[in-house]
Write a protein that holds these residues in place. Structure first.
Motif, PDB file in Angstrom:
ATOM      1  N   PHE A 159     -37.136  14.331  10.105  1.00 26.08           N
ATOM      2  CA  PHE A 159     -37.616  13.607   8.927  1.00 26.08           C
ATOM      3  C   PHE A 159     -39.075  14.003   8.636  1.00 26.08           C
ATOM      4  CE2 PHE A 159     -39.252  10.111   6.466  1.00 26.08           C
ATOM      5  CZ  PHE A 159     -38.179   9.671   5.701  1.00 26.08           C
ATOM      6  N   VAL A 160     -39.881  14.029   9.683  1.00 25.13           N
ATOM      7  CA  VAL A 160     -41.296  14.391   9.518  1.00 25.13           C
ATOM      8  C   VAL A 160     -41.421  15.850   9.063  1.00 25.13           C
ATOM      9  CG1 VAL A 160     -43.490  14.694  10.745  1.00 25.13           C
ATOM     10  CG2 VAL A 160     -42.048  12.705  11.237  1.00 25.13           C
ATOM     11  N   THR A 162     -39.273  17.594   7.386  1.00 20.95           N
ATOM     12  CA  THR A 162     -38.859  17.714   5.980  1.00 20.95           C
ATOM     13  C   THR A 162     -39.975  17.232   5.055  1.00 20.95           C
ATOM     14  OG1 THR A 162     -36.589  17.311   6.696  1.00 20.95           O
ATOM     15  CG2 THR A 162     -36.992  17.208   4.342  1.00 20.95           C
ATOM     16  N   LEU A 163     -40.713  16.220   5.496  1.00 20.07           N
ATOM     17  CA  LEU A 163     -41.887  15.788   4.717  1.00 20.07           C
ATOM     18  C   LEU A 163     -42.890  16.931   4.616  1.00 20.07           C
ATOM     19  CD1 LEU A 163     -42.755  12.164   5.958  1.00 20.07           C
ATOM     20  CD2 LEU A 163     -42.136  12.836   3.637  1.00 20.07           C
ATOM     21  N   ILE A 164     -43.103  17.637   5.718  1.00 18.27           N
ATOM     22  CA  ILE A 164     -44.049  18.764   5.734  1.00 18.27           C
ATOM     23  C   ILE A 164     -43.556  19.877   4.800  1.00 18.27           C
ATOM     24  CG2 ILE A 164     -44.989  20.612   7.200  1.00 18.27           C
ATOM     25  CD1 ILE A 164     -44.999  18.559   9.505  1.00 18.27           C
ATOM     26  N   ASN A 165     -42.257  20.182   4.846  1.00 23.21           N
ATOM     27  CA  ASN A 165     -41.691  21.205   3.950  1.00 23.21           C
ATOM     28  C   ASN A 165     -41.877  20.798   2.487  1.00 23.21           C
ATOM     29  OD1 ASN A 165     -38.872  21.859   6.156  1.00 23.21           O
ATOM     30  ND2 ASN A 165     -40.881  22.808   6.093  1.00 23.21           N
ATOM     31  N   THR A 166     -41.750  19.510   2.228  1.00 22.58           N
ATOM     32  CA  THR A 166     -41.938  19.013   0.857  1.00 22.58           C
ATOM     33  C   THR A 166     -43.386  19.211   0.418  1.00 22.58           C
ATOM     34  OG1 THR A 166     -40.264  17.344   1.325  1.00 22.58           O
ATOM     35  CG2 THR A 166     -41.600  17.003  -0.645  1.00 22.58           C
ATOM     36  N   TYR A 167     -44.302  18.916   1.326  1.00 26.63           N
ATOM     37  CA  TYR A 167     -45.730  19.100   1.047  1.00 26.63           C
ATOM     38  C   TYR A 167     -46.023  20.575   0.748  1.00 26.63           C
ATOM     39  CZ  TYR A 167     -50.796  18.793   1.883  1.00 26.63           C
ATOM     40  OH  TYR A 167     -52.153  18.849   1.757  1.00 26.63           O
ATOM     41  N   VAL A 192     -36.007  22.058  -0.496  1.00 30.65           N
ATOM     42  CA  VAL A 192     -36.397  20.778   0.119  1.00 30.65           C
ATOM     43  C   VAL A 192     -35.498  19.634  -0.367  1.00 30.65           C
ATOM     44  CG1 VAL A 192     -38.780  21.328   0.687  1.00 30.65           C
ATOM     45  CG2 VAL A 192     -38.275  20.343  -1.531  1.00 30.65           C
ATOM     46  N   TRP A 196     -33.517  17.354   2.227  1.00 26.98           N
ATOM     47  CA  TRP A 196     -33.491  15.883   2.202  1.00 26.98           C
ATOM     48  C   TRP A 196     -32.054  15.380   2.172  1.00 26.98           C
ATOM     49  CZ3 TRP A 196     -36.922  13.053   4.134  1.00 26.98           C
ATOM     50  CH2 TRP A 196     -38.279  13.318   3.980  1.00 26.98           C
ATOM     51  N   THR A 199     -30.844  15.736   5.712  1.00 28.71           N
ATOM     52  CA  THR A 199     -31.515  14.817   6.647  1.00 28.71           C
ATOM     53  C   THR A 199     -31.087  13.367   6.397  1.00 28.71           C
ATOM     54  OG1 THR A 199     -33.403  16.328   6.614  1.00 28.71           O
ATOM     55  CG2 THR A 199     -33.773  14.142   7.552  1.00 28.71           C
TER      56      THR A 199
END
Ligand code: FES
Length: 269
Positions: A159-160, A162-167, A192, A196, A199
């Motif tokens: 989850f974290v 995927t947040l980084i990939n989104t950023y 991404v 998501w 995930t």
């Protein structure tokens, strides 16, 4: 999805002794295609993770997910969106050494992939009504397969990440020429979104959102989220495959653009 222990060597209906089967269809095709698909991804991802080139396009600020987050002094300038708290890394350590083990663990322990590789690589069983070749199978109740139960912890890590990939994908809209977007941005963004999808459709995510509740009626918000996650969960297998493809396409595009092999197709600026 049933990953429960079963008795190996037991002869399923439709099979004959000696690992044969009465099935006359091409039952071997799905496990073969699954094995080829998974092996192709593993080989590609392994080679790319160790290459250390073509992972950052400095002009358009495209960073491949296989090198994110890049936290070492060995990363090329600009690719470290979270600084470089780690010094130089020897060549045999992938630059994304912090995220790759968790992503690997997340996929390896995934309920869908377990079914897929148990069938295609271990033939346990290879297909319905086909005798498996093993004499014994102890299920997931002891080492090493009991470690599959760590899946929920890999989910938190994924989850974290995927947040980084989104950023990373959002930062890519601000390239060397300022704000704008091209085909690379579209590919990073679609990737991404699909990540998501994979995930959040995870079985552990269903448990996190709606598990251990005795009364959904007293938890309407969690019930609503659980319902939404459950709808996605039905498509988890599709997300599992499509994200393997989107990861390869994204990485390949960044590789080709960053090495000047192809130009980025720009739509705005
Ligand atoms: Fe597949 Fe969790 S069940 S990622």
């Amino acid at each position: 999805m049933n990953t429960a222990p079963h008795r190996a060597g037991a002869r399923p209906a439709g099979s004959t002794p000696g690992g044969r089967t009465l099935r006359t269809d091409r039952w071997w095709l799905p496990p073969l295609l699954t094995a080829l698909g998974l092996a192709t991804f593993v080989v590609y991802a392994t080679v790319r993770s160790f290459m250390r080139e073509g992972y950052w396009d400095a002009e358009n600020h495209y960073l491949t997910p296989f090198y994110s987050p890049c936290l070492s002094d060995s990363c090329v300038a600009g690719s470290s969106h979270f600084g470089t708290p780690i010094g130089e890394l020897p060549g045999f350590i992938p630059l994304a050494f912090l995220s790759l083990p968790f992503l690997l663990g997340f996929r390896l322990t995934c309920y869908y992939y377990r079914k897929a590789y148990y069938r295609s690589f271990w033939f346990a069983p290879p297909a319905c009504a086909v005798t498996e070749p093993h004499d014994r199978y102890t299920g997931e109740t002891r080492l090493p397969l009991i470690l599959q139960n760590a899946h929920r912890y890999f989910f938190y890590a994924a989850f974290v990440i995927t947040l980084i990939n989104t950023y990373d994908a959002i930062l890519a809209f601000d390239g060397e020429r300022g704000l704008g977007f091209g085909l690379g941005n579209v590919i990073l963004l679609v990737n991404v979104v699909l990540l998501w999808g994979y995930t959040l459709s995870c079985h552990s995510c269903r448990h996190v959102t709606g598990g251990r509740l005795k009364h959904f009626s007293r938890n309407p918000v969690r019930y609503r989220i659980w319902t939404w996650v459950s709808r996605m969960n039905v498509r988890h297998m599709q997300f599992a495959w499509v994200t393997l493809a989107s990861l390869v396409i994204t990485d390949l595009y960044v590789w080709l653009v960053s090495t000047g092999t192809i130009p980025d197709l720009r739509f705005v600026n």
